[in-house]
Write a protein that holds these residues in place. Structure first.
Motif, mmCIF file in Angstrom:
data_model
loop_
_atom_site.group_PDB
_atom_site.id
_atom_site.type_symbol
_atom_site.label_atom_id
_atom_site.label_comp_id
_atom_site.label_asym_id
_atom_site.label_seq_id
_atom_site.Cartn_x
_atom_site.Cartn_y
_atom_site.Cartn_z
ATOM 1 N N SER A 157 -11.492 -3.856 1.585
ATOM 2 C CA SER A 157 -11.255 -2.592 2.257
ATOM 3 C C SER A 157 -12.167 -2.437 3.476
ATOM 4 C CB SER A 157 -11.483 -1.421 1.306
ATOM 5 O OG SER A 157 -10.523 -1.405 0.287
ATOM 6 N N GLY A 173 0.824 -1.196 0.000
ATOM 7 C CA GLY A 173 0.000 0.000 0.000
ATOM 8 C C GLY A 173 0.860 1.247 0.000
ATOM 9 N N TRP A 188 2.494 -9.652 -0.001
ATOM 10 C CA TRP A 188 1.342 -8.858 0.418
ATOM 11 C C TRP A 188 0.178 -9.081 -0.549
ATOM 12 C CZ3 TRP A 188 1.240 -6.117 4.882
ATOM 13 C CH2 TRP A 188 2.463 -5.830 5.493
ATOM 14 N N GLN A 189 -1.023 -9.250 0.003
ATOM 15 C CA GLN A 189 -2.219 -9.419 -0.819
ATOM 16 C C GLN A 189 -3.292 -8.453 -0.349
ATOM 17 O OE1 GLN A 189 -3.777 -13.402 -0.925
ATOM 18 N NE2 GLN A 189 -5.519 -12.855 -2.205
ATOM 19 N N LYS A 190 -3.913 -7.733 -1.292
ATOM 20 C CA LYS A 190 -4.960 -6.778 -0.939
ATOM 21 C C LYS A 190 -6.236 -7.518 -0.577
ATOM 22 C CE LYS A 190 -6.521 -2.193 -2.350
ATOM 23 N NZ LYS A 190 -7.857 -2.249 -1.734
ATOM 24 N N TRP A 250 -4.569 -5.022 3.969
ATOM 25 C CA TRP A 250 -3.657 -5.948 3.307
ATOM 26 C C TRP A 250 -3.293 -7.112 4.218
ATOM 27 C CZ3 TRP A 250 -1.760 -4.699 -1.673
ATOM 28 C CH2 TRP A 250 -2.106 -3.417 -2.125
ATOM 29 N N ASP A 268 -7.768 1.078 2.943
ATOM 30 C CA ASP A 268 -7.287 -0.157 2.330
ATOM 31 C C ASP A 268 -6.744 -1.102 3.392
ATOM 32 O OD1 ASP A 268 -5.175 1.673 2.720
ATOM 33 O OD2 ASP A 268 -3.944 0.706 1.192
ATOM 34 N N GLY A 278 -3.481 -2.118 7.726
ATOM 35 C CA GLY A 278 -4.278 -1.210 6.919
ATOM 36 C C GLY A 278 -4.616 0.067 7.653
#
Length: 335
Positions: free
Chosen positions: A85, A40, A80-82, A71, A69, A58
């Protein structure tokens, strides 16, 4: 008295007094290694918690916007994976903790709102990657509080709402309800930190009316009692204790029965790291300093007995780097 940490390390850190010169002699323990940057944007005042083999980071602020956001970090893959939100308003200086396989966050600050302090409370389910709003935190709306989980309950306390605070509240996730707990015995404070060892929480650091606080407290959830662990100047280790405690907006974590305080502001932005042995009620300063830039308002978490510090800010910039810390590894200046 040497702490447990030195005992754990004695097998790997034997030093030869007669053969070591100044260039190789070191009394520092633990090793920091830079990991894959947080994906991010740079930020400070974020939240973090660990669930199983993953950590989650986040929210916070990039200096212009309050962020939502979120993560997931997989240390085994350095990846890292989103994730979904956060559906509430963006914020910083928020309390977060994990409890029974779920993550929780609440309170915080957003000066874009008419009422800048917040008291909403949210649950994150990693199995479904979903957020659910829960019962509002019943204390005053606030930010820069501390939180932790003990014996199946969550706790939030201290912080700032226009007044410095010391109240504590207990959250029961089964009934989605809050109960007021016994207030911290010590000074009111904001920007403190908390860590948990063997089912008890330790509250340290922070400030009140711009003054550093030097008291140190242990909370036992079985009877909601507070024990004063403050050291005074007649103690042999007082100077080490004072250097460890006199900071705010730092981070803390616990690994293998020891607590650690790191980073924050202590006269200036600091990279210092101190360890705490609860059995001896002693602090040690021979811990390798954090190797990233000095900073405050970072996040810290532990996965598989390895600690991590990420994000944060100093007077000129915000950060997106992340560093792992292995307290049992020999210091290596080249990794």
């Amino acid at each position: 008295m040497r702490t447990k940490l030195l005992g754990y390390l004695s097998a790997i850190l034997l030093l030869s007094i007669t053969s070591c010169d100044e260039s190789t002699d070191t009394s520092e323990y633990g090793n920091w290694v830079k990991q894959s940057d947080f994906e991010g944007v740079t930020r400070s005042g974020a939240i973090s918690f660990s669930i199983g083999d993953y950590a989650y980071v986040g929210l916070g602020s990039d200096g212009d916007d309050y962020l939502t956001d979120f993560w997931r970090f997989d240390p085994s893959k350095n990846f890292w994976q989103k994730m979904a939100s956060f559906p509430g308003v963006g914020r910083l200086s928020t309390v977060s903790f994990s409890l029974d396989g779920k993550g929780y966050l609440g309170t915080g600050y957003n000066d874009d709102l008419d009422e800048e302090e917040l008291n909403d409370f949210w649950e994150y389910d990693p199995d479904t990657d979903t957020w659910t709003q829960k019962a509002d935190f019943p204390g005053s709306k606030r930010y820069a509080a501390v939180g932790f989980a003990l014996e199946g309950n969550g706790y939030i306390g201290t912080g700032y709402d226009g007044n410095y605070l010391k109240d504590f509240w207990r959250y029961d996730p089964t009934s989605d309800s809050w109960t007021q707990a016994v207030s911290l015995y010590g000074s009111k404070r904001e920007s403190a930190t908390a860590f948990v060892i063997n089912g008890q929480a330790y509250i340290a650091t922070g400030r009140n009316n711009g003054v550093y606080l030097y008291d140190f407290w242990r909370f036992d959830p079985s009877d909601e009692s507070w024990t004063d662990l403050t050291l005074y100047d007649e103690d042999d280790t007082y100077e080490t204790y004072l250097s460890a405690i006199s900071r705010y907006n730092g981070v803390s974590f616990s690994v293998d029965g020891l607590g650690y305080l790191a980073t924050g502001i202590s006269d200036s932005y600091t990279s210092s790291v101190y360890s705490y042995d609860p059995d001896a009620n002693e602090w040690e300063d021979d811990i390798t300093a954090f190797e990233g830039s000095s900073r405050s308002n970072a996040v810290a978490f532990v996965v598989s007995n390895k600690a991590y510090i990420a994000t944060g800010r100093n007077s000129s910039q915000r950060f997106d780097d992340i560093w792992s810390f292995d307290p049992l590894a020999e210091y290596d200046e080249y990794d």
